[in-house]
Design a protein around this motif. Structure first.
Motif, mmCIF file in Angstrom:
data_model
loop_
_atom_site.group_PDB
_atom_site.id
_atom_site.type_symbol
_atom_site.label_atom_id
_atom_site.label_comp_id
_atom_site.label_asym_id
_atom_site.label_seq_id
_atom_site.Cartn_x
_atom_site.Cartn_y
_atom_site.Cartn_z
ATOM 1 N N VAL A 106 0.550 -1.405 0.066
ATOM 2 C CA VAL A 106 0.494 -0.228 0.105
ATOM 3 C C VAL A 106 1.182 1.495 -0.288
ATOM 4 O O VAL A 106 0.853 2.176 -0.347
ATOM 5 C CB VAL A 106 -0.698 -0.295 1.288
ATOM 6 C CG1 VAL A 106 -1.482 1.209 1.596
ATOM 7 C CG2 VAL A 106 -1.811 -1.034 1.248
ATOM 8 N N GLY A 107 1.705 1.666 0.908
ATOM 9 C CA GLY A 107 2.906 2.120 1.069
ATOM 10 C C GLY A 107 3.316 2.608 -0.775
ATOM 11 O O GLY A 107 3.075 4.466 -0.131
ATOM 12 N N TYR A 108 4.014 2.040 -1.154
ATOM 13 C CA TYR A 108 4.713 2.120 -2.067
ATOM 14 C C TYR A 108 3.946 2.731 -3.777
ATOM 15 O O TYR A 108 4.983 3.230 -4.051
ATOM 16 C CB TYR A 108 5.535 0.475 -2.562
ATOM 17 C CG TYR A 108 6.386 0.165 -4.164
ATOM 18 C CD1 TYR A 108 7.077 0.606 -3.479
ATOM 19 C CD2 TYR A 108 5.777 -0.173 -4.985
ATOM 20 C CE1 TYR A 108 8.315 0.786 -4.860
ATOM 21 C CE2 TYR A 108 6.556 0.187 -6.423
ATOM 22 C CZ TYR A 108 8.198 0.376 -5.933
ATOM 23 O OH TYR A 108 8.685 0.713 -7.324
ATOM 24 N N TYR A 109 3.326 1.877 -3.667
ATOM 25 C CA TYR A 109 1.617 2.210 -4.553
ATOM 26 C C TYR A 109 1.166 3.383 -4.369
ATOM 27 O O TYR A 109 0.950 4.000 -5.259
ATOM 28 C CB TYR A 109 0.738 0.663 -4.895
ATOM 29 C CG TYR A 109 2.055 -0.121 -5.636
ATOM 30 C CD1 TYR A 109 2.256 -0.055 -7.126
ATOM 31 C CD2 TYR A 109 1.922 -1.182 -4.606
ATOM 32 C CE1 TYR A 109 2.949 -0.891 -7.713
ATOM 33 C CE2 TYR A 109 2.949 -2.490 -6.164
ATOM 34 C CZ TYR A 109 4.147 -1.980 -6.921
ATOM 35 O OH TYR A 109 4.236 -2.663 -7.417
ATOM 36 N N VAL A 110 1.030 3.784 -2.935
ATOM 37 C CA VAL A 110 0.858 4.923 -3.264
ATOM 38 C C VAL A 110 1.301 6.492 -3.886
ATOM 39 O O VAL A 110 0.804 7.351 -3.938
ATOM 40 C CB VAL A 110 0.398 5.442 -1.325
ATOM 41 C CG1 VAL A 110 -0.731 6.767 -1.417
ATOM 42 C CG2 VAL A 110 -1.113 4.999 -1.084
ATOM 43 N N TYR A 111 2.943 5.985 -2.990
ATOM 44 C CA TYR A 111 3.383 6.983 -3.743
ATOM 45 C C TYR A 111 4.451 7.632 -4.772
ATOM 46 O O TYR A 111 4.222 7.794 -4.701
ATOM 47 C CB TYR A 111 4.999 6.029 -2.751
ATOM 48 C CG TYR A 111 6.905 7.237 -2.818
ATOM 49 C CD1 TYR A 111 6.225 8.398 -2.130
ATOM 50 C CD2 TYR A 111 7.539 6.432 -3.738
ATOM 51 C CE1 TYR A 111 7.680 9.437 -2.492
ATOM 52 C CE2 TYR A 111 8.561 7.430 -3.706
ATOM 53 C CZ TYR A 111 8.598 8.705 -3.707
ATOM 54 O OH TYR A 111 9.458 9.983 -3.856
ATOM 55 N N LYS A 112 3.981 5.398 -5.434
ATOM 56 C CA LYS A 112 4.344 6.009 -6.147
ATOM 57 C C LYS A 112 3.041 6.659 -7.763
ATOM 58 O O LYS A 112 3.543 7.387 -8.457
ATOM 59 C CB LYS A 112 3.769 4.022 -7.383
ATOM 60 C CG LYS A 112 5.646 3.976 -6.948
ATOM 61 C CD LYS A 112 6.766 4.579 -8.185
ATOM 62 C CE LYS A 112 8.047 3.885 -8.027
ATOM 63 N NZ LYS A 112 8.971 4.052 -8.567
ATOM 64 N N ALA A 113 1.686 6.688 -6.966
ATOM 65 C CA ALA A 113 0.300 7.336 -8.001
ATOM 66 C C ALA A 113 0.486 8.831 -7.286
ATOM 67 O O ALA A 113 -0.038 8.955 -8.898
ATOM 68 C CB ALA A 113 -0.041 6.905 -6.944
ATOM 69 N N ASN B 222 4.395 12.197 -8.611
ATOM 70 C CA ASN B 222 4.728 13.444 -10.129
ATOM 71 C C ASN B 222 4.224 14.221 -9.705
ATOM 72 O O ASN B 222 4.391 15.405 -9.673
ATOM 73 C CB ASN B 222 4.260 12.678 -11.188
ATOM 74 C CG ASN B 222 5.469 11.619 -11.256
ATOM 75 O OD1 ASN B 222 6.084 11.599 -11.586
ATOM 76 N ND2 ASN B 222 4.093 10.552 -12.676
ATOM 77 N N THR B 223 3.202 14.524 -8.128
ATOM 78 C CA THR B 223 2.023 15.685 -7.982
ATOM 79 C C THR B 223 3.701 16.412 -7.265
ATOM 80 O O THR B 223 3.565 17.814 -7.538
ATOM 81 C CB THR B 223 1.256 15.264 -7.405
ATOM 82 O OG1 THR B 223 1.352 14.591 -5.915
ATOM 83 C CG2 THR B 223 0.029 14.850 -8.238
ATOM 84 N N ASN B 224 3.560 16.324 -5.961
ATOM 85 C CA ASN B 224 4.567 16.654 -4.845
ATOM 86 C C ASN B 224 5.277 15.270 -4.170
ATOM 87 O O ASN B 224 4.313 14.313 -3.405
ATOM 88 C CB ASN B 224 3.656 17.499 -3.991
ATOM 89 C CG ASN B 224 4.359 17.650 -2.910
ATOM 90 O OD1 ASN B 224 5.303 17.693 -2.115
ATOM 91 N ND2 ASN B 224 4.330 19.369 -3.333
ATOM 92 N N ASP B 225 6.744 15.457 -3.882
ATOM 93 C CA ASP B 225 6.884 14.155 -3.205
ATOM 94 C C ASP B 225 6.569 14.048 -1.897
ATOM 95 O O ASP B 225 6.254 12.894 -1.607
ATOM 96 C CB ASP B 225 8.652 14.472 -3.656
ATOM 97 C CG ASP B 225 9.320 12.991 -3.931
ATOM 98 O OD1 ASP B 225 9.050 11.882 -4.155
ATOM 99 O OD2 ASP B 225 10.288 12.912 -2.530
ATOM 100 N N PHE B 226 7.083 15.075 -1.175
ATOM 101 C CA PHE B 226 6.682 14.534 0.262
ATOM 102 C C PHE B 226 5.431 14.758 0.952
ATOM 103 O O PHE B 226 5.291 13.752 1.928
ATOM 104 C CB PHE B 226 6.922 16.306 0.696
ATOM 105 C CG PHE B 226 7.329 16.704 2.372
ATOM 106 C CD1 PHE B 226 8.793 17.070 2.921
ATOM 107 C CD2 PHE B 226 5.873 16.840 2.945
ATOM 108 C CE1 PHE B 226 8.372 16.294 4.525
ATOM 109 C CE2 PHE B 226 6.039 16.548 4.633
ATOM 110 C CZ PHE B 226 7.098 16.834 5.146
#
Length: 208
Positions: free
Chosen positions: A121-128, A131-135
């Motif tokens: 969950v954490g990985y794919y939420v981050y990947k999704a 590209n908008t805002n890394d933080f």
């Protein structure tokens, strides 16, 4: 979020052990292909930090316990949810064997919740969202990994008949919604710091 022995029947414990063992095997294969002399020290240091963070936990009524997880942070830094599966497996084994934190029979379920659910969950939420805002993406990943893992734990306890689904979802969800904010902030700050100070150590940069 650690489930102790006695909170679920044997068949459910065995089921989650079987599922988790499949993921553990694949995480070991990931480690053989991806961990090297440069990344192993970071992996070990991160494991020590997560182990210490998880030691600060609180009992939850109609639930198990509430604490930070660290799965999203691991998955983001090593650019793989398999890193989180391996990391949480190692931590949970030490906690269960030497500190009686979480049951041995229930360890498969704990690995499933924190390592597998939390990591993916954490990985794919981050990947999704990266590209908008890394933080913001790292914060959302940390929050979602903690919250969804807690919800999975509540559902498992309801299936086991340990406590009612409505109360489990309410208390596990409510506590971890707040804990997830702390997890999200820590995840975002650590990822941002490493990407600024040591971008060579953050695999999600070097492979992007």
């Amino acid at each position: 979020m650690h489930i102790p022995d006695g909170f679920m029947p044997l068949w459910e414990s065995v089921l989650f052990w079987v599922i988790s063992l499949v993921f553990i095997a694949k995480s070991i294969m990931w480690a053989k292909n991806n961990l090297d002399e440069k990344s192993v020290p970071l992996f070990a240091a991160l494991a020590a930090g997560i182990f210490a963070a998880q030691a600060l936990n609180m009992p939850i009524p109609w639930g198990t316990s509430g604490h930070l997880v660290g799965a999203a942070l691991t998955a983001i830094i090593f650019d793989s949810p398999w890193a989180a599966v391996l990391m949480l497996t190692l931590i949970l084994i030490v906690q269960g064997l030497f500190f009686a934190d979480g049951g041995l029979l229930a360890m498969g379920a704990n690995i499933f919740n924190m390592g597998i659910v939390g990591g993916f969950v954490g990985y794919y939420v981050y990947k999704a969202l990266k590209n908008t805002n890394d933080f913001v993406a790292a914060f959302a990943a940390g929050w979602a990994a903690t919250f969804i893992a807690a919800i999975a734990c509540a559902i498992e306890m309801a299936i086991a008949g340990t406590f009612p689904l409505d109360k489990g979802l309410l208390f596990m969800g409510l506590y971890h919604a707040f804990i997830g904010i702390i997890e999200g902030v820590i995840t975002a700050v650590v990822v941002s710091f490493l990407k600024s100070a040591r971008p060579d150590l953050v695999r999600s940069i070097s492979t992007s």
